[in-house]
Scaffold this motif. Structure first.
Motif, PDB file in Angstrom:
ATOM      1  N   GLY A 121       0.814  -1.210   0.000  1.00 34.08           N
ATOM      2  CA  GLY A 121       0.000   0.000   0.000  1.00 34.08           C
ATOM      3  C   GLY A 121       0.846   1.257   0.000  1.00 34.08           C
ATOM      4  N   LEU A 122       1.969   1.243   0.721  1.00 37.30           N
ATOM      5  CA  LEU A 122       2.871   2.394   0.723  1.00 37.30           C
ATOM      6  C   LEU A 122       3.537   2.571  -0.638  1.00 37.30           C
ATOM      7  CD1 LEU A 122       4.598   2.196   4.234  1.00 37.30           C
ATOM      8  CD2 LEU A 122       2.565   3.468   3.532  1.00 37.30           C
ATOM      9  N   ILE A 123       3.885   1.468  -1.307  1.00 39.91           N
ATOM     10  CA  ILE A 123       4.461   1.585  -2.653  1.00 39.91           C
ATOM     11  C   ILE A 123       3.452   2.196  -3.615  1.00 39.91           C
ATOM     12  CG2 ILE A 123       5.387   0.284  -4.604  1.00 39.91           C
ATOM     13  CD1 ILE A 123       6.557  -1.695  -2.672  1.00 39.91           C
ATOM     14  N   MET A 124       2.187   1.800  -3.487  1.00 41.17           N
ATOM     15  CA  MET A 124       1.154   2.391  -4.333  1.00 41.17           C
ATOM     16  C   MET A 124       0.971   3.873  -4.014  1.00 41.17           C
ATOM     17  SD  MET A 124      -2.780   1.099  -4.939  1.00 41.17           S
ATOM     18  CE  MET A 124      -2.231  -0.541  -5.387  1.00 41.17           C
ATOM     19  N   PHE A 125       1.067   4.224  -2.741  1.00 41.43           N
ATOM     20  CA  PHE A 125       0.982   5.633  -2.341  1.00 41.43           C
ATOM     21  C   PHE A 125       2.126   6.439  -2.956  1.00 41.43           C
ATOM     22  CE2 PHE A 125       2.496   8.930   0.559  1.00 41.43           C
ATOM     23  CZ  PHE A 125       1.375   9.736   0.662  1.00 41.43           C
ATOM     24  N   MET A 126       3.330   5.864  -2.974  1.00 42.68           N
ATOM     25  CA  MET A 126       4.473   6.556  -3.572  1.00 42.68           C
ATOM     26  C   MET A 126       4.309   6.754  -5.069  1.00 42.68           C
ATOM     27  SD  MET A 126       7.544   4.579  -1.576  1.00 42.68           S
ATOM     28  CE  MET A 126       7.631   4.567   0.209  1.00 42.68           C
ATOM     29  N   GLY A 127       3.529   5.888  -5.721  1.00 37.65           N
ATOM     30  CA  GLY A 127       3.236   6.094  -7.135  1.00 37.65           C
ATOM     31  C   GLY A 127       2.279   7.242  -7.370  1.00 37.65           C
ATOM     32  N   ILE A 128       1.443   7.534  -6.394  1.00 35.30           N
ATOM     33  CA  ILE A 128       0.494   8.655  -6.528  1.00 35.30           C
ATOM     34  C   ILE A 128       1.165   9.963  -6.146  1.00 35.30           C
ATOM     35  CG2 ILE A 128      -1.710   9.575  -5.714  1.00 35.30           C
ATOM     36  CD1 ILE A 128      -2.581   6.708  -5.136  1.00 35.30           C
ATOM     37  N   VAL A 129       1.882   9.966  -5.028  1.00 37.67           N
ATOM     38  CA  VAL A 129       2.578  11.161  -4.538  1.00 37.67           C
ATOM     39  C   VAL A 129       4.056  11.022  -4.872  1.00 37.67           C
ATOM     40  CG1 VAL A 129       3.079  12.591  -2.529  1.00 37.67           C
ATOM     41  CG2 VAL A 129       0.901  11.354  -2.676  1.00 37.67           C
ATOM     42  N   LYS A 130       4.538  11.792  -5.833  1.00 38.36           N
ATOM     43  CA  LYS A 130       5.907  11.671  -6.320  1.00 38.36           C
ATOM     44  C   LYS A 130       6.844  12.574  -5.514  1.00 38.36           C
ATOM     45  CE  LYS A 130       4.457   9.313 -10.005  1.00 38.36           C
ATOM     46  NZ  LYS A 130       4.792   7.919 -10.304  1.00 38.36           N
ATOM     47  N   LEU A 131       7.937  12.008  -5.028  1.00 36.00           N
ATOM     48  CA  LEU A 131       8.995  12.760  -4.354  1.00 36.00           C
ATOM     49  C   LEU A 131      10.340  12.359  -4.954  1.00 36.00           C
ATOM     50  CD1 LEU A 131       7.954  12.749  -0.577  1.00 36.00           C
ATOM     51  CD2 LEU A 131       7.787  14.614  -2.221  1.00 36.00           C
ATOM     52  N   PRO A 132      11.346  13.215  -4.878  1.00 35.13           N
ATOM     53  CA  PRO A 132      12.612  12.930  -5.567  1.00 35.13           C
ATOM     54  C   PRO A 132      13.405  11.769  -4.981  1.00 35.13           C
ATOM     55  CG  PRO A 132      12.787  14.954  -4.285  1.00 35.13           C
ATOM     56  CD  PRO A 132      11.349  14.567  -4.277  1.00 35.13           C
ATOM     57  N   ARG A 133      13.300  11.532  -3.671  1.00 29.46           N
ATOM     58  CA  ARG A 133      14.065  10.462  -3.033  1.00 29.46           C
ATOM     59  C   ARG A 133      13.165   9.633  -2.137  1.00 29.46           C
ATOM     60  NH1 ARG A 133      18.581  14.152  -0.328  1.00 29.46           N
ATOM     61  NH2 ARG A 133      16.615  15.180   0.197  1.00 29.46           N
ATOM     62  N   LEU A 134      13.557   8.373  -1.955  1.00 28.60           N
ATOM     63  CA  LEU A 134      12.743   7.481  -1.143  1.00 28.60           C
ATOM     64  C   LEU A 134      12.711   7.935   0.308  1.00 28.60           C
ATOM     65  CD1 LEU A 134      11.113   4.832  -1.215  1.00 28.60           C
ATOM     66  CD2 LEU A 134      13.226   3.636  -0.619  1.00 28.60           C
ATOM     67  N   THR A 135      13.821   8.420   0.835  1.00 29.09           N
ATOM     68  CA  THR A 135      13.867   8.847   2.234  1.00 29.09           C
ATOM     69  C   THR A 135      13.056  10.110   2.490  1.00 29.09           C
ATOM     70  OG1 THR A 135      15.939  10.027   1.754  1.00 29.09           O
ATOM     71  CG2 THR A 135      16.115   7.785   2.622  1.00 29.09           C
ATOM     72  N   ASP A 136      12.725  10.859   1.429  1.00 32.47           N
ATOM     73  CA  ASP A 136      11.951  12.086   1.614  1.00 32.47           C
ATOM     74  C   ASP A 136      10.534  11.809   2.121  1.00 32.47           C
ATOM     75  OD1 ASP A 136      14.039  13.670   0.841  1.00 32.47           O
ATOM     76  OD2 ASP A 136      13.418  13.821  -1.245  1.00 32.47           O
ATOM     77  N   TYR A 137      10.034  10.604   1.925  1.00 31.81           N
ATOM     78  CA  TYR A 137       8.682  10.294   2.390  1.00 31.81           C
ATOM     79  C   TYR A 137       8.601  10.256   3.915  1.00 31.81           C
ATOM     80  CZ  TYR A 137       7.357   9.131  -2.398  1.00 31.81           C
ATOM     81  OH  TYR A 137       7.078   9.199  -3.741  1.00 31.81           O
ATOM     82  N   TRP A 138       9.725  10.042   4.580  1.00 28.32           N
ATOM     83  CA  TRP A 138       9.759  10.046   6.050  1.00 28.32           C
ATOM     84  C   TRP A 138      10.515  11.266   6.587  1.00 28.32           C
ATOM     85  CZ3 TRP A 138       9.864   5.591   3.196  1.00 28.32           C
ATOM     86  CH2 TRP A 138       8.930   4.614   3.520  1.00 28.32           C
ATOM     87  N   SER A 139      10.698  12.273   5.758  1.00 33.64           N
ATOM     88  CA  SER A 139      11.443  13.452   6.159  1.00 33.64           C
ATOM     89  C   SER A 139      10.659  14.266   7.194  1.00 33.64           C
ATOM     90  CB  SER A 139      11.753  14.321   4.934  1.00 33.64           C
ATOM     91  OG  SER A 139      12.344  15.541   5.315  1.00 33.64           O
ATOM     92  N   LYS A 140      11.405  14.946   8.063  1.00 37.39           N
ATOM     93  CA  LYS A 140      10.790  15.840   9.053  1.00 37.39           C
ATOM     94  C   LYS A 140      10.564  17.239   8.495  1.00 37.39           C
ATOM     95  CE  LYS A 140      10.889  12.775  12.394  1.00 37.39           C
ATOM     96  NZ  LYS A 140       9.664  12.251  13.032  1.00 37.39           N
ATOM     97  N   ASP A 141      11.002  17.455   7.266  1.00 40.91           N
ATOM     98  CA  ASP A 141      10.844  18.760   6.650  1.00 40.91           C
ATOM     99  C   ASP A 141       9.361  19.092   6.496  1.00 40.91           C
ATOM    100  OD1 ASP A 141      12.397  20.971   5.040  1.00 40.91           O
ATOM    101  OD2 ASP A 141      10.652  20.436   3.825  1.00 40.91           O
ATOM    102  N   ALA A 142       9.023  20.375   6.742  1.00 39.90           N
ATOM    103  CA  ALA A 142       7.616  20.783   6.691  1.00 39.90           C
ATOM    104  C   ALA A 142       7.037  20.664   5.290  1.00 39.90           C
ATOM    105  CB  ALA A 142       7.484  22.227   7.193  1.00 39.90           C
TER     106      ALA A 142
END
Length: 467
Positions: free
Chosen positions: A61-82
């Protein structure tokens, strides 16, 4: 199922038994890797916790979510950046756990006994999905076989010849994938036999039922046409001129623009060579050398061979299937991984999703976009399973958000209790190495009492990691 949700249609394509089989194979592979001393030194899996089918569903489910919401790096999905932070992923699974499962993900338990056969990695998964695909859909008369991109390229340990693996799909209108198979090429000399066997195996359930099979120029040949005619199945497709079976009278003919030449064999196989903008070589067991008019998108009527008209009509099903799958597909950041993992992710999160969407539209008469359909599936895959609640609590990792952290000064003289800030040292080691990071990291006497191992942290790092 006229009133069912998208999740119900996906659940009949990919059942819980399939997710449980993936979880079992992943656990067995992880245990073998931990017991292997050479692998355990390179892979940080000493604290591996066995997974289950509920967590595997959340992982996909998280892999499917990453296909919908595109970010430049895999670690950015757990980033603390606002800007980059996504609280949804943090609630479902931690970054380290996701990466560990991705590293240990496996679909077979017989690796040692099948080293010469690359298809064994996903054979059980293919059989289970093909059984579900065929159970709920009756294909139309016209079927199209598509040969996918190269998945694996290596050398056979016995013959030392190149071994190539591709995905082949049997599609039907309106964009449903009826069956999926693997095309494994081991010997260059037996290429024609491999093509025939691959197509006959893929269409084994559709023979002797009056279907018409459309193929591209990679799979079309005269031997396949005769095999299918013996099983009351027609073959239509483009042909490559270097194939030696077609008559040289047709393949070697020099044509002017707008002209053609065609010959028909005694058993009803028609081979046509046509020159328009490009030279086309066609084969059909259903048509003769007849022409018909076709209305183009601009409204003009053009005269084309009936073979091409029917071929383009059947090809629309494949184009529609690919177009839907490309829209909001799986995460592109997972490309540098084993070929069988990419194949399994494509099967579970692209092909199965497209089939579920096709059934959903036909049964409910509702028009839904593929992105909205995937969003519904993300919620379904990531939801908490009440049956596995006790099991999940035993394997769940403690999260930082569940603990109230407090920065405390160590009792005693400061000059004796000062230690290097753990987070500063960790960040600077990635940039300048351990020696410089040790000298340039601040030394403090404060530590977090509730964190594991009670690391020493400066105020800036404490706020960065806990706030």
């Amino acid at each position: 199922m006229a009133n069912e949700s998208p999740a119900a249609f996906y659940e009949i394509m990919v059942t819980d038994e399939i997710f449980q089989e993936i979880a079992d194979c992943t656990n067995i592979f992880a245990e073998n890797e931990i017991s292997n001393k050479e692998s355990s030194r390179l892979i940080k899996i000493h604290q591996w916790i066995p997974t289950n089918h509920s967590e595997i569903k959340k992982f996909f489910g998280l892999i499917m979510f990453m296909g919908i919401v595109k970010l430049p790096r895999l670690t950015d999905y757990w980033s603390k950046d606002a800007i980059l932070s996504h609280p949804f992923l943090e609630r479902i699974m931690s970054r380290d756990r996701f990466q560990t499962i991705l590293q240990m993900l496996h679909f077979s338990v017989d690796d040692e006994t099948n080293k010469t056969d690359p298809s064994h990695y996903t054979r059980k998964l293919l059989d289970a999905l093909n059984s579900n695909f065929a159970k709920y859909f009756s294909p139309a008369e016209d079927l199209f076989i598509q040969k996918g991109p190269l998945l694996f390229c290596g050398k056979d340990t016995q013959t030392k010849l190149p071994k190539r693996t591709r995905l082949v799909k049997l599609c039907s209108a309106p964009g449903y994938v009826c069956k999926v198979g693997l095309f494994v090429r081991k010997n260059v000399g037996a290429m024609n036999d491999i093509l025939v066997n691959t197509v006959m195996t893929l269409c084994s359930d559709r023979l002797n039922k009056g279907h018409t099979l459309y193929t591209d120029d990679c799979l079309t040949n005269v031997d396949l046409a005769r095999k299918l005619l013996e099983n009351e199945t027609h073959l239509v497709g483009y042909l490559r001129k270097h194939r030696l079976q077609p008559p040289m009278e047709v393949t070697g003919a020099k044509l002017e623009a707008g002209s053609f030449i065609a010959r028909e064999s005694y058993d009803g196989i028609t081979v046509m060579k046509l020159r328009e903008k490009e030279v086309s070589l066609l084969l059909s067991t259903k048509h003769s050398a007849q022409f018909a008019s076709k209305c183009t998108k601009s409204g003009k009527n053009v005269i084309k061979p009936q073979i091409i008209i029917d071929y383009e009509k059947a090809e629309e099903a494949v184009h529609l299937c690919d177009k839907i799958a490309e829209t909001s597909s799986t995460c592109t950041l997972l490309e540098p991984m084993k070929w069988y993992k990419k194949l399994a992710i494509d099967l579970l999160l692209n092909i199965a999703v497209v089939n579920a969407l096709t059934l959903y539209k036909s049964m409910t008469n509702k028009n839904i976009q593929i992105v909205d359909f995937r969003k519904e599936l993300v919620v379904y895959l990531c939801q908490k399973n009440t049956n596995d609640q006790e099991e999940e609590t035993t394997m769940a990792e403690p999260t930082l958000e569940a603990i109230k952290h407090k920065l405390i000064k160590k009792v005693g003289p400061v000059r004796l209790n000062r230690r290097t800030c753990h987070q500063c040292y960790k960040d600077k080691t990635k940039v300048m190495g351990r020696m410089l990071a040790k000298n340039r990291s601040p030394k403090v006497a404060t530590y977090c009492e509730n964190c594991p191992n009670k690391p020493f942290l400066c105020l800036t790092c404490f706020n960065k990691t806990h706030c």
